[in-house]
Design a protein around this motif. Structure first.
Motif, PDB file in Angstrom:
ATOM      1  N   PRO A   1      -5.733  10.723  -7.540  1.00 39.16           N
ATOM      2  CA  PRO A   1      -6.668  11.585  -7.176  1.00 39.16           C
ATOM      3  C   PRO A   1      -6.684  12.767  -6.902  1.00 39.16           C
ATOM      4  O   PRO A   1      -7.794  14.030  -7.766  1.00 39.16           O
ATOM      5  N   GLU A   2      -6.576  13.019  -5.927  1.00 43.08           N
ATOM      6  CA  GLU A   2      -5.960  14.309  -5.320  1.00 43.08           C
ATOM      7  C   GLU A   2      -5.352  14.884  -5.909  1.00 43.08           C
ATOM      8  O   GLU A   2      -5.544  16.412  -5.934  1.00 43.08           O
ATOM      9  N   VAL A   3      -4.545  15.081  -7.304  1.00 41.16           N
ATOM     10  CA  VAL A   3      -3.779  15.680  -7.836  1.00 41.16           C
ATOM     11  C   VAL A   3      -4.219  16.363  -9.305  1.00 41.16           C
ATOM     12  O   VAL A   3      -4.735  14.816  -9.609  1.00 41.16           O
ATOM     13  N   PHE A   4      -3.607  17.283  -9.863  1.00 44.22           N
ATOM     14  CA  PHE A   4      -3.973  17.277 -11.376  1.00 44.22           C
ATOM     15  C   PHE A   4      -3.592  16.020 -12.403  1.00 44.22           C
ATOM     16  O   PHE A   4      -2.169  15.903 -12.031  1.00 44.22           O
ATOM     17  N   GLU A   5      -4.024  15.726 -12.486  1.00 42.69           N
ATOM     18  CA  GLU A   5      -4.176  14.425 -14.151  1.00 42.69           C
ATOM     19  C   GLU A   5      -3.589  13.215 -13.050  1.00 42.69           C
ATOM     20  O   GLU A   5      -3.121  12.820 -13.403  1.00 42.69           O
ATOM     21  N   GLY A   6      -4.335  12.745 -11.943  1.00 43.00           N
ATOM     22  CA  GLY A   6      -4.421  11.417 -11.562  1.00 43.00           C
ATOM     23  C   GLY A   6      -4.802  10.145 -11.876  1.00 43.00           C
ATOM     24  O   GLY A   6      -5.160  10.494 -13.099  1.00 43.00           O
TER      25      GLY A   6
ATOM     26  N   GLU B   1      -1.396  13.143   5.399  1.00 45.01           N
ATOM     27  CA  GLU B   1      -1.236  13.083   6.553  1.00 45.01           C
ATOM     28  C   GLU B   1      -2.223  12.653   7.095  1.00 45.01           C
ATOM     29  O   GLU B   1      -2.034  11.095   8.348  1.00 45.01           O
ATOM     30  N   GLY B   2      -3.276  12.859   7.071  1.00 44.81           N
ATOM     31  CA  GLY B   2      -4.271  12.569   7.703  1.00 44.81           C
ATOM     32  C   GLY B   2      -5.051  11.464   6.993  1.00 44.81           C
ATOM     33  O   GLY B   2      -5.717   9.936   8.345  1.00 44.81           O
ATOM     34  N   CYS B   3      -4.489  10.446   6.324  1.00 41.69           N
ATOM     35  CA  CYS B   3      -4.733   9.578   5.558  1.00 41.69           C
ATOM     36  C   CYS B   3      -3.459   8.243   5.328  1.00 41.69           C
ATOM     37  O   CYS B   3      -4.108   7.130   5.128  1.00 41.69           O
ATOM     38  N   ASP B   4      -2.089   8.975   6.550  1.00 43.33           N
ATOM     39  CA  ASP B   4      -1.665   8.138   6.481  1.00 43.33           C
ATOM     40  C   ASP B   4      -1.887   6.762   8.161  1.00 43.33           C
ATOM     41  O   ASP B   4      -2.553   7.068   9.184  1.00 43.33           O
ATOM     42  N   PRO B   5      -2.121   5.518   7.262  1.00 42.73           N
ATOM     43  CA  PRO B   5      -2.422   4.260   8.043  1.00 42.73           C
ATOM     44  C   PRO B   5      -1.750   3.632   9.011  1.00 42.73           C
ATOM     45  O   PRO B   5      -2.067   3.366   9.596  1.00 42.73           O
ATOM     46  N   TYR B   6      -0.442   4.395   9.421  1.00 48.81           N
ATOM     47  CA  TYR B   6       0.795   4.093  10.617  1.00 48.81           C
ATOM     48  C   TYR B   6       1.304   5.278  11.810  1.00 48.81           C
ATOM     49  O   TYR B   6       1.577   5.018  12.573  1.00 48.81           O
ATOM     50  N   ARG B   7      -0.329   5.828  10.954  1.00 46.42           N
ATOM     51  CA  ARG B   7      -0.571   6.926  12.323  1.00 46.42           C
ATOM     52  C   ARG B   7      -1.656   6.846  13.034  1.00 46.42           C
ATOM     53  O   ARG B   7      -2.701   6.502  12.698  1.00 46.42           O
ATOM     54  N   LEU B   8      -1.437   7.250  14.718  1.00 50.49           N
ATOM     55  CA  LEU B   8      -2.309   6.922  15.678  1.00 50.49           C
ATOM     56  C   LEU B   8      -2.617   8.507  16.378  1.00 50.49           C
ATOM     57  O   LEU B   8      -2.169   8.380  17.487  1.00 50.49           O
ATOM     58  N   VAL B   9      -3.062   8.791  16.527  1.00 51.00           N
ATOM     59  CA  VAL B   9      -3.842  10.061  17.088  1.00 51.00           C
ATOM     60  C   VAL B   9      -4.606  10.020  18.324  1.00 51.00           C
ATOM     61  O   VAL B   9      -5.552   9.595  18.502  1.00 51.00           O
ATOM     62  N   LEU B  10      -3.984  10.227  19.071  1.00 57.01           N
ATOM     63  CA  LEU B  10      -4.255  10.269  20.687  1.00 57.01           C
ATOM     64  C   LEU B  10      -4.144  11.321  21.834  1.00 57.01           C
ATOM     65  O   LEU B  10      -3.755  12.782  21.094  1.00 57.01           O
ATOM     66  N   PRO B  11      -5.741  11.598  22.417  1.00 60.66           N
ATOM     67  CA  PRO B  11      -5.204  12.644  23.195  1.00 60.66           C
ATOM     68  C   PRO B  11      -4.063  13.150  24.020  1.00 60.66           C
ATOM     69  O   PRO B  11      -3.678  12.319  24.041  1.00 60.66           O
ATOM     70  N   ALA B  12      -4.032  14.226  24.831  1.00 60.71           N
ATOM     71  CA  ALA B  12      -2.416  14.453  25.334  1.00 60.71           C
ATOM     72  C   ALA B  12      -2.262  13.610  26.437  1.00 60.71           C
ATOM     73  O   ALA B  12      -1.517  13.709  26.671  1.00 60.71           O
ATOM     74  N   GLU B  13      -3.887  13.873  26.896  1.00 60.64           N
ATOM     75  CA  GLU B  13      -3.301  12.864  28.014  1.00 60.64           C
ATOM     76  C   GLU B  13      -3.189  11.594  28.116  1.00 60.64           C
ATOM     77  O   GLU B  13      -2.652  11.061  29.196  1.00 60.64           O
TER      78      GLU B  13
ATOM     79  N   LEU C   1       0.907  -1.349  -0.240  1.00 65.06           N
ATOM     80  CA  LEU C   1      -0.033  -0.018   0.264  1.00 65.06           C
ATOM     81  C   LEU C   1       1.131   1.216  -0.311  1.00 65.06           C
ATOM     82  O   LEU C   1       0.807   2.262  -1.331  1.00 65.06           O
ATOM     83  N   MET C   2       1.649   1.133   0.851  1.00 67.35           N
ATOM     84  CA  MET C   2       2.087   2.665   1.002  1.00 67.35           C
ATOM     85  C   MET C   2       3.633   2.829  -0.479  1.00 67.35           C
ATOM     86  O   MET C   2       4.054   3.443  -0.683  1.00 67.35           O
ATOM     87  N   GLU C   3       4.147   1.596  -1.056  1.00 68.89           N
ATOM     88  CA  GLU C   3       4.755   1.860  -2.067  1.00 68.89           C
ATOM     89  C   GLU C   3       4.005   2.141  -3.181  1.00 68.89           C
ATOM     90  O   GLU C   3       4.523   2.712  -3.915  1.00 68.89           O
ATOM     91  N   ALA C   4       2.652   1.462  -3.428  1.00 70.44           N
ATOM     92  CA  ALA C   4       1.679   2.461  -4.152  1.00 70.44           C
ATOM     93  C   ALA C   4       1.845   3.684  -4.112  1.00 70.44           C
ATOM     94  O   ALA C   4       1.923   4.520  -4.857  1.00 70.44           O
ATOM     95  N   ALA C   5       1.308   3.541  -2.723  1.00 74.47           N
ATOM     96  CA  ALA C   5       1.728   5.308  -2.614  1.00 74.47           C
ATOM     97  C   ALA C   5       2.950   6.251  -2.745  1.00 74.47           C
ATOM     98  O   ALA C   5       2.279   7.595  -3.232  1.00 74.47           O
ATOM     99  N   ALA C   6       3.906   5.915  -2.860  1.00 73.11           N
ATOM    100  CA  ALA C   6       4.677   6.371  -3.560  1.00 73.11           C
ATOM    101  C   ALA C   6       4.781   8.269  -2.881  1.00 73.11           C
ATOM    102  O   ALA C   6       5.176   8.915  -3.464  1.00 73.11           O
ATOM    103  N   GLY C   7       4.558   8.579  -1.295  1.00 70.47           N
ATOM    104  CA  GLY C   7       4.622   9.442  -0.307  1.00 70.47           C
ATOM    105  C   GLY C   7       3.773  10.302  -0.778  1.00 70.47           C
ATOM    106  O   GLY C   7       3.431  11.302  -0.067  1.00 70.47           O
ATOM    107  N   GLN C   8       2.370  10.006  -1.718  1.00 73.51           N
ATOM    108  CA  GLN C   8       1.617  11.148  -2.497  1.00 73.51           C
ATOM    109  C   GLN C   8       0.278  10.751  -1.399  1.00 73.51           C
ATOM    110  O   GLN C   8      -0.524  11.585  -1.315  1.00 73.51           O
ATOM    111  N   LEU C   9       0.345  10.480  -0.006  1.00 75.85           N
ATOM    112  CA  LEU C   9      -1.121  10.325   1.232  1.00 75.85           C
ATOM    113  C   LEU C   9      -0.636  11.599   1.665  1.00 75.85           C
ATOM    114  O   LEU C   9       0.143  11.627   2.056  1.00 75.85           O
TER     115      LEU C   9
END
Length: 287
Positions: free
Chosen positions: A183-188, A85-97, A75-83
């Motif tokens: 598809p989020e950029v021109f000529e996807g 930040e909010g769609c990065d499947p390797y990120r887990l966002v947590l409350p600061a506490e 998945l990440m190889e196909a994405a080639a850095g185009q994802l």
């Protein structure tokens, strides 16, 4: 891990820690990125990771991120850095506490990673999205059953070149790689690279081995898992071809038409000022 089955829940996802892997389960809420909902859940072997970071997030959050090894996840190889930040499947966002708890798990993961885990993986270690898969592009429907990719053209969007070529079937054994342009950029587009291909490819809208995206066509959550599944199937049968670095020069009339279309997107607010300037400069450079 000190205890198998421990779960750390964040926004849109929860990570379950095992002795040799992390099972990531994504939520299906209305605010959850559609890519996450499409993925459902993913088991990430620890051998597929090169590191772990914990950084401050936005609006009272912290971000735990597992860093995948190059070449370990189709998945990440196909994405080639185009994802985004909010769609990065390797990120887990947590409350600061929960920062202290997150730091504990980050340290536990780091302790389990091996020194050579930062090296590129020789094969995919994370399972590819399951087939069959399909999605609607602007100019056709793409489908993949695990062995063959098929493009069926739409008369409302396909170019005359594609109509002349007819609907296409591409056995995985004939492919050497996949090129996905968001598809989020021109000529996807999604382009299939032949195993024995050479020379520069034609533009995606003229290439029978490619489907082009458009507003509402080929969204990330459909086309990226599709590209990853094809890429994984190709990799199982041999080395993946390098993605072409640049496109061929175009006819000036074609450049002018594309700049006009880009201007329409800009006026409609679908392209930012910066994106408009950058893409216009790229098009002019191809004259």
């Amino acid at each position: 891990m000190s205890r198998m089955g421990d779960v750390l829940a964040g926004f849109h996802a929860a990570w379950e820690f095992e002795s040799d892997s992390v099972l990531i389960r994504y939520e299906r809420g209305i605010r959850t990125p559609k890519l996450f909902q499409s993925l459902g859940e993913r088991r990430i072997p620890l051998s597929a990771l090169s590191g772990v970071t914990l950084t401050p997030g936005k609006r009272g959050t912290v971000v735990l991120r597992a860093e995948p090894r190059p070449g370990a996840d189709p998945l990440m190889e196909a994405a080639a850095g185009q994802l985004k930040e909010g769609c990065d499947p390797y990120r887990l966002v947590l409350p600061a506490e929960r920062e202290v708890l997150a730091e504990y798990y980050a340290d536990e993961l780091r302790a389990l990673l091996k020194p050579d885990d930062g090296e590129p993986a020789e094969r995919f270690l994370v399972p590819a999205p399951e087939v069959p898969l399909s999605f609607k592009a602007y100019d056709g429907k793409a489908s993949f059953d695990g062995k063959t990719v098929r493009f069926r053209w739409f008369w409302t969007g396909a170019s005359s070149a594609k109509w002349k070529a007819g609907d296409q079937s591409f056995p995985v054994t004939d492919l050497g790689g996949v090129e996905w342009r968001s598809p989020e950029v021109f000529e996807g587009h999604l382009r299939l690279i032949p195993r024995d291909g050479d020379g520069q490819p034609v533009q995606a809208d003229q290439d029978p081995a490619a489907v082009v995206f458009g507003l509402g066509y080929g969204p990330v959550h459909e086309s990226l898992p599709f590209a990853a599944a094809v890429l994984a199937a190709v990799r199982e049968r041999g080395p993946v071809a390098a993605v072409p670095a640049s496109a061929p020069r175009r006819d000036p009339a074609d450049i002018a038409e594309r700049i006009r279309h880009l201007g329409e997107l800009h006026q409609a607010g679908l392209v930012t000022d910066e994106e408009f300037s950058v893409k216009k400069a790229e098009l002019l450079a191809e004259l």
